[in-house]
Write a protein that holds these residues in place. Structure first.
Motif, PDB file in Angstrom:
ATOM      1  N   THR A   1       0.909  -1.380  -0.103  1.00 33.48           N
ATOM      2  CA  THR A   1       0.029  -0.247  -0.425  1.00 33.48           C
ATOM      3  C   THR A   1       0.840   1.061  -0.037  1.00 33.48           C
ATOM      4  O   THR A   1       1.853   0.995   0.938  1.00 33.48           O
ATOM      5  CB  THR A   1      -0.799  -0.082   1.086  1.00 33.48           C
ATOM      6  N   VAL A   2       0.726   2.082  -0.753  1.00 27.06           N
ATOM      7  CA  VAL A   2       1.479   3.120  -1.226  1.00 27.06           C
ATOM      8  C   VAL A   2       0.022   4.106  -1.681  1.00 27.06           C
ATOM      9  O   VAL A   2      -0.529   4.310  -2.262  1.00 27.06           O
ATOM     10  CB  VAL A   2       2.083   3.043  -2.336  1.00 27.06           C
ATOM     11  N   THR A   3       0.737   5.514  -1.045  1.00 22.34           N
ATOM     12  CA  THR A   3      -0.722   6.511  -1.636  1.00 22.34           C
ATOM     13  C   THR A   3       0.072   7.210  -2.181  1.00 22.34           C
ATOM     14  O   THR A   3       1.426   7.272  -2.510  1.00 22.34           O
ATOM     15  CB  THR A   3      -0.366   7.544  -0.041  1.00 22.34           C
ATOM     16  N   LEU A   4      -0.642   7.744  -3.329  1.00 21.41           N
ATOM     17  CA  LEU A   4      -0.615   8.153  -3.952  1.00 21.41           C
ATOM     18  C   LEU A   4       0.541  10.009  -3.361  1.00 21.41           C
ATOM     19  O   LEU A   4       1.443  10.494  -4.600  1.00 21.41           O
ATOM     20  CB  LEU A   4      -1.590   9.376  -5.063  1.00 21.41           C
ATOM     21  N   LYS A   5       0.367  10.379  -2.613  1.00 23.60           N
ATOM     22  CA  LYS A   5       0.694  11.614  -1.936  1.00 23.60           C
ATOM     23  C   LYS A   5       2.393  11.362  -1.786  1.00 23.60           C
ATOM     24  O   LYS A   5       3.600  12.089  -2.083  1.00 23.60           O
ATOM     25  CB  LYS A   5       0.921  12.173  -1.182  1.00 23.60           C
ATOM     26  N   SER A   6       2.712  10.120  -1.727  1.00 22.57           N
ATOM     27  CA  SER A   6       3.973   9.126  -1.368  1.00 22.57           C
ATOM     28  C   SER A   6       4.906   9.355  -2.851  1.00 22.57           C
ATOM     29  O   SER A   6       5.800   9.238  -1.957  1.00 22.57           O
ATOM     30  CB  SER A   6       4.205   8.121  -0.364  1.00 22.57           C
TER      31      SER A   6
ATOM     32  N   THR B   1       2.387   0.373  -8.517  1.00 21.51           N
ATOM     33  CA  THR B   1       1.115   0.973  -8.180  1.00 21.51           C
ATOM     34  C   THR B   1       0.080   1.143  -9.494  1.00 21.51           C
ATOM     35  O   THR B   1       0.198   1.404 -11.037  1.00 21.51           O
ATOM     36  CB  THR B   1       1.034   2.543  -7.582  1.00 21.51           C
TER      37      THR B   1
ATOM     38  N   TYR C   1      -1.280   3.788  -9.759  1.00 20.43           N
ATOM     39  CA  TYR C   1      -2.187   5.161  -9.840  1.00 20.43           C
ATOM     40  C   TYR C   1      -0.509   5.912 -11.557  1.00 20.43           C
ATOM     41  O   TYR C   1      -0.642   4.737 -12.064  1.00 20.43           O
ATOM     42  CB  TYR C   1      -1.536   6.652  -8.821  1.00 20.43           C
TER      43      TYR C   1
ATOM     44  N   ASP D   1      -3.674  11.106 -12.678  1.00 22.23           N
ATOM     45  CA  ASP D   1      -3.784  11.048 -11.006  1.00 22.23           C
ATOM     46  C   ASP D   1      -3.097  11.770 -10.293  1.00 22.23           C
ATOM     47  O   ASP D   1      -3.740  12.903  -9.554  1.00 22.23           O
ATOM     48  CB  ASP D   1      -3.366   9.514 -10.446  1.00 22.23           C
TER      49      ASP D   1
ATOM     50  N   ARG E   1       9.669   5.536  -3.897  1.00 19.80           N
ATOM     51  CA  ARG E   1       8.246   4.556  -3.281  1.00 19.80           C
ATOM     52  C   ARG E   1       7.684   3.587  -4.148  1.00 19.80           C
ATOM     53  O   ARG E   1       7.313   2.367  -3.757  1.00 19.80           O
ATOM     54  CB  ARG E   1       7.357   5.861  -2.772  1.00 19.80           C
TER      55      ARG E   1
END
Length: 404
Positions: A3-8, A257, A259, A263, A166
């Protein structure tokens, strides 16, 4: 998939922190001087290329000059996997200038949408391959290039830059349907500790990235070659792109990811909106006049958040206009669960500017306040109607016909 957030996936701040920031501030004056010198050299190189574009020997000179100006240092790893027969190269995307180190190392060209003289196209390792005209035109132009030009074509399937630390954006599928095999490349970029500026920052312009490239002492690009990857006969373009993306991510020790570049574009819009909203919220609070006007609106509408009132008052400069906007639904808001208590009489509040349209006091009951507001609103509408009639020399009959 982790799990990796878009922001990171992106750098939001270009500058280092802590001790590194102090070191960079000491270096900064030298960086500014270096940027000025490099900018002068870059302009001279471009002029020279334009004047002597027919001399082939200038290509290597101008390319070397451009790399020196930008402080680009190229390092290659896993060279045993480097295949000189590869026609398509695919790489992750970490800066806006990734094509330069890869062009130096492999001689590849990259599709672009810039309006540049032809002499600068080959000096910068880019080529107009109908990128502006859509996927079909681009694929056709690339195939035409490969049929008559020995230079491979470089693609960044992510479609946008990331920090490279990331995860990867999802690869586009179309570069994997041009030929049967591709040369994957894992690319990283770093700078020295005393000037550890992020090479790319979300929301930054091309000009900002270029100026900080000029200011940094140097940027080391490390190119790691992966074995040539063949597309299986029953493998779709999507399956091939996923397999190559996994290989690049594994080499970089990051994750793939779902994304996309779209995005990222949406994230940039939200980030800019949040920054402008934050700036807009801070300004009215420092103005005692606007604060006083907002307090008067809050007396009439106690369930409306004060920051919402402040933003609209700062825009309208009118108590009545803001009240009307809120009541008419022009200004969206989430009502407070517990409405604020009615403030004390506004004798000590900041004075309301002339023309704000508010009386010096408000009735005590909510019903009386609403009646007073409706009266003042009707009076404002009638005044506006009268001024419009006078301005355009109309009669009441004309206005009635227009309303019908």
């Amino acid at each position: 998939m982790a799990t990796v957030t878009l922001k990171s996936l992106f750098n939001e701040n270009r500058f280092p922190r802590g001790l590194s920031l102090i070191i960079f501030l000491l270096y900064f004056p030298f960086g500014v001087l270096l940027a000025c010198v490099r900018l002068l050299v870059l302009v001279q190189a471009c002029l020279l290329a334009s004047a002597l574009s027919e001399v082939p020997v200038l290509k290597s000179y101008i390319l070397l000059c451009v790399c020196q100006v930008l402080g680009i240092v190229v390092q290659e790893e896993d060279v045993s996997h480097k295949n000189t027969q590869a026609r398509i190269l695919v790489s992750n995307h970490v800066t806006r200038y990734d094509q330069l180190p890869l062009h130096v190392a492999t001689g590849c060209v990259t599709p672009h949408a810039w309006e540049l003289p032809s002499c600068l196209d080959w000096a910068l390792g880019v080529k107009d391959l109908s990128l502006r005209h859509g996927r079909e035109a681009l694929v056709s132009a690339v195939r035409g290039h490969l049929s008559k030009d020995p230079r491979p074509v470089l693609f960044h399937p992510e479609g946008a830059t990331t920090s490279g630390r990331r995860g990867l954006l999802r690869f586009s599928t179309w570069p994997f349907g041009i030929v049967g095999s591709v040369q994957p490349v894992a690319l990283t970029a770093h700078r020295p500790v005393f000037a550890s500026l992020a090479p790319s920052v979300v929301g930054a312009s091309h000009l900002a990235d270029l100026l900080w490239f000029l200011c940094a002492p140097y940027t080391v690009f490390t190119i790691r070659y992966l074995p040539l990857m063949q597309r299986a006969g029953d493998e779709t373009e999507a399956q091939s792109s996923s397999r190559v993306a996994e290989a690049v991510a594994q080499r970089l020790k990051v994750v793939c990811t779902n994304y996309t570049s779209a995005d990222k574009a949406e994230f940039e819009k939200r980030l800019q909106l949040d920054r402008s909203t934050t700036a807009g919220r801070a300004a009215p609070r420092t103005d005692p006049v606007l604060q006083g006007m907002a307090d008067r609106v809050a007396e009439v509408l106690p369930d409306v958040p004060l920051d919402v009132i402040l933003r609209d008052v700062g825009r309208t400069q009118s108590v009545d206009a803001t009240i009307a906007n809120i009541l008419d639904g022009v200004v969206p808001y989430t009502p407070l669960r517990t409405p604020r208590s009615t403030p004390a009489p506004a004798a000590s509040a900041a004075p309301v500017p002339e023309g704000a349209g508010a009386s010096s006091s408000f009735p005590r009951s909510a019903q009386d306040r609403m009646q007073s507001f409706q009266f003042r609103k009707a009076r404002l509408i009638e005044t506006a109607r009268r001024k419009y009639i006078e301005k355009h020399n109309l009669t009441m009959a004309d206005v009635a016909d227009f309303a019908c």
